[in-house]
Design a protein around this motif. Structure first.
Motif, short mmCIF file in Angstrom:
data_model
loop_
_atom_site.label_atom_id
_atom_site.label_comp_id
_atom_site.label_asym_id
_atom_site.label_seq_id
_atom_site.Cartn_x
_atom_site.Cartn_y
_atom_site.Cartn_z
N LYS A 8 0.83 -1.21 0.00
CA LYS A 8 0.00 0.00 0.00
C LYS A 8 0.86 1.26 0.00
N LYS A 9 1.96 1.24 0.77
CA LYS A 9 2.81 2.42 0.86
C LYS A 9 3.54 2.69 -0.46
N MET A 10 3.88 1.62 -1.19
CA MET A 10 4.52 1.84 -2.49
C MET A 10 3.54 2.56 -3.43
N ARG A 11 2.31 2.11 -3.43
CA ARG A 11 1.29 2.77 -4.27
C ARG A 11 1.09 4.23 -3.85
N GLU A 12 0.99 4.45 -2.54
CA GLU A 12 0.79 5.82 -2.05
C GLU A 12 1.95 6.73 -2.45
N ALA A 13 3.16 6.20 -2.40
CA ALA A 13 4.32 7.01 -2.76
C ALA A 13 4.25 7.42 -4.23
N VAL A 14 3.90 6.49 -5.10
CA VAL A 14 3.80 6.79 -6.53
C VAL A 14 2.72 7.84 -6.78
N LEU A 15 1.59 7.70 -6.12
CA LEU A 15 0.47 8.61 -6.38
C LEU A 15 0.63 9.96 -5.69
N SER A 16 1.37 10.02 -4.58
CA SER A 16 1.34 11.21 -3.72
C SER A 16 2.64 12.00 -3.64
N SER A 17 3.75 11.44 -4.09
CA SER A 17 5.03 12.09 -3.78
C SER A 17 5.14 13.49 -4.39
N TYR A 18 4.60 13.69 -5.58
CA TYR A 18 4.75 14.99 -6.22
C TYR A 18 3.88 16.06 -5.55
N GLY A 19 2.63 15.70 -5.23
CA GLY A 19 1.72 16.71 -4.72
C GLY A 19 1.74 16.89 -3.21
N GLU A 20 2.08 15.84 -2.45
CA GLU A 20 1.90 15.90 -1.00
C GLU A 20 3.20 15.92 -0.21
N TRP A 21 4.28 15.42 -0.78
CA TRP A 21 5.54 15.45 -0.05
C TRP A 21 6.24 16.79 -0.29
N THR A 22 6.76 17.37 0.75
CA THR A 22 7.53 18.61 0.62
C THR A 22 8.80 18.48 1.45
N SER A 23 9.84 19.17 1.03
CA SER A 23 11.15 19.01 1.66
C SER A 23 11.14 19.42 3.12
N TYR A 24 10.35 20.42 3.50
CA TYR A 24 10.39 20.87 4.88
C TYR A 24 9.66 19.91 5.82
N GLN A 25 8.85 19.02 5.29
CA GLN A 25 8.18 18.04 6.12
C GLN A 25 8.93 16.70 6.16
N GLY A 26 9.74 16.45 5.16
CA GLY A 26 10.40 15.16 5.09
C GLY A 26 9.52 14.12 4.43
N ILE A 27 10.11 12.99 4.11
CA ILE A 27 9.39 11.91 3.44
C ILE A 27 8.74 11.01 4.49
N PRO A 28 7.43 10.74 4.37
CA PRO A 28 6.76 9.88 5.35
C PRO A 28 7.23 8.44 5.25
N ARG A 29 7.82 7.95 6.34
CA ARG A 29 8.32 6.57 6.36
C ARG A 29 8.01 5.94 7.71
N GLU A 30 7.96 4.62 7.73
CA GLU A 30 7.90 3.85 8.97
C GLU A 30 8.95 2.77 8.88
N VAL A 31 10.14 3.07 9.38
CA VAL A 31 11.27 2.15 9.26
C VAL A 31 11.25 1.16 10.42
N PHE A 32 12.14 0.18 10.34
CA PHE A 32 12.27 -0.83 11.39
C PHE A 32 12.63 -0.14 12.70
N ALA A 33 11.78 -0.31 13.71
CA ALA A 33 11.90 0.48 14.93
C ALA A 33 12.85 -0.11 15.96
N LEU A 34 13.26 -1.37 15.80
CA LEU A 34 14.04 -2.04 16.84
C LEU A 34 15.54 -1.98 16.60
N ASP A 35 15.96 -1.23 15.59
CA ASP A 35 17.38 -1.05 15.31
C ASP A 35 17.63 0.43 15.07
N PRO A 36 18.38 1.11 15.93
CA PRO A 36 18.62 2.55 15.76
C PRO A 36 19.26 2.90 14.42
#
Length: 417
Positions: free
Chosen positions: A67-95
């Protein structure tokens, strides 16, 4: 059709994991579809995959990554901006994971038989890499390659892509080139964008049920769709013989299902009096039929969460049956219900290559693997062996263990007091 999906550093999917619809070499399948490739070769591709595993083993994270891959393709141009950063949920158990990129890649075949590979890597503030490959004659053509660490970030080997200089200049560091191209209706790349727009539809049976009920209700207004919806309601053995639908101006259609009423014939029942199971099945029918009609890839998380096993099995049959699935639609679902592995009267409902299992290692990272890798016996009962833990993907817990732990804790508390 979707052939393979790969991902890494997305929630519990720490290391690269692959989900494949392609029948493994040397294996035979009674349910796979033959895909004719543009180079004259053929691929055997499953119409559906089921992901099974213990609670918190990462099943839903596979759906999440798709689902996140699809959202990235559809949304990256219009909704992502450099001052907000890229929305990610990385592996939380390894710093270290926060400093590493999240990886996504999909292999798919378009209607003309050409196989494509598209993927990207996302950092916290920028797209670290992006690539698009085509295989029109069986050999790889690199359409573009992006690497944020190079002085010349974008490379277009073979000059196949039109408006290359404009695309390179106008694509932000935190947006995908594919998204930027589709925003300008790029003649060549928009069709790749459209594949993601028309596929990887996400459904969770327990959520957004009101919207999906309204969607199925609107489909009832179409005579052809109505016949199919009523047939699926009857097949589910809910005692339903049909449906009444009323459309009032400015309102969503109202529905009353007709229940068999003995000598009095069919009795319409107020929608609020229908069981949650019946409403969940009704809400699912509309999106199911849309996916089958469009030949789309559908994602259903926790298929059995609010559906009786009989309903869940009916969903599986719809995608497996060539007479129902005529346009190459595909399904990825997650489930806890091992009864979906076998037929009620014996035999297998899913082939080993269609069954994927999730397990977590000691570091909390999810591994996903097909049951075919375990090589079950031809006559082996998949449900029994799965429940016995022969394949993995089940809780590592002895029968009665929870009760014994509770009893021990109560005994300890009593002794301390």
């Amino acid at each position: 059709m979707l052939l393979r999906f790969r991902t890494a550093n997305v929630r519990s999917l720490r290391d690269e994991q692959e989900l494949s619809f392609v029948v493994p070499p040397g294996e035979e399948s009674d349910v796979a579809r033959t895909v004719e490739l543009s180079d004259g070769k053929q691929l055997q591709v499953y119409p559906l995959l089921g992901i099974f595993g213990a609670n918190a083993s990462g099943k839903s994270n596979v759906i999440f990554a798709l689902k996140k891959m699809r959202e990235a393709v559809l949304s990256s141009y219009g909704e992502w901006t450099s001052y907000q950063g890229i929305p990610r949920e990385v592996f939380a158990l390894d710093p270290k994971a926060e400093a590493e990129s999240s990886f996504y890649e999909a292999d798919f075949v378009l209607g003309d038989g050409v196989r494509w590979t598209y993927g990207f890597e996302l950092g916290a503030q920028r797209v670290e890499a992006e690539w698009l490959h085509a295989y029109p004659k069986g050999r790889r053509q690199v359409w573009f390659d992006r690497d944020a660490t190079r002085e010349k970030v974008f490379d277009f080997p073979g000059d196949r892509v039109q408006d290359r200089a404009l695309l390179a200049r106008m694509t932000r560091a935190d947006a995908l080139l594919l998204s930027r191209a589709a925003n300008d209706n790029h003649q060549q790349l928009t069709r790749i964008f459209d594949w993601f727009k028309q596929n990887l539809w996400d459904i969770t049976p327990e959520t957004e049920i009101a919207q999906r009920e309204a969607f199925t209700a609107r489909k009832l207004l179409d005579e052809r769709s109505r016949e199919r919806i009523e047939e699926l309601l009857r097949i589910a053995d809910l005692g339903i013989s049909g449906a009444e639908v009323e459309q009032r101006p400015g309102q969503a259609p109202s529905v009353r299902l007709l229940h068999s009423g003995g000598n009095d014939g069919a009795v319409p029942l107020d929608w609020k009096r229908e069981s949650f199971g019946t409403r969940s099945w009704f809400a699912l029918i509309g999106p199911l039929l849309l996916a089958l009609d469009e030949g789309a890839v559908l994602l259903i998380d926790e298929l059995d969460a609010s559906l009786h096993p009989r309903f869940a099995a009916e969903v599986v049959r719809l995608f497996q049956a060539p007479w129902a699935n005529t346009r190459g639609a595909q399904l990825v679902f997650t489930s806890h219900d091992p009864s979906l592995l076998s037929m009620p009267r014996g035999g297998r409902q899913l082939e080993p290559g269609q069954v994927w299992l999730t397990e977590k290692d000691r570091a909390g990272a999810t591994e996903i693997y097909p049951l075919s890798d375990v090589e079950p016996g031809e006559e082996e009962d998949l449900t029994d062996s799965y429940l016995a833990g022969a394949f993995g993907g089940v809780p590592k817990m002895a029968a009665g263990q929870i009760g014994r732990k509770l009893l021990a804790s109560r005994t300890g508390e009593a002794e301390r007091s």
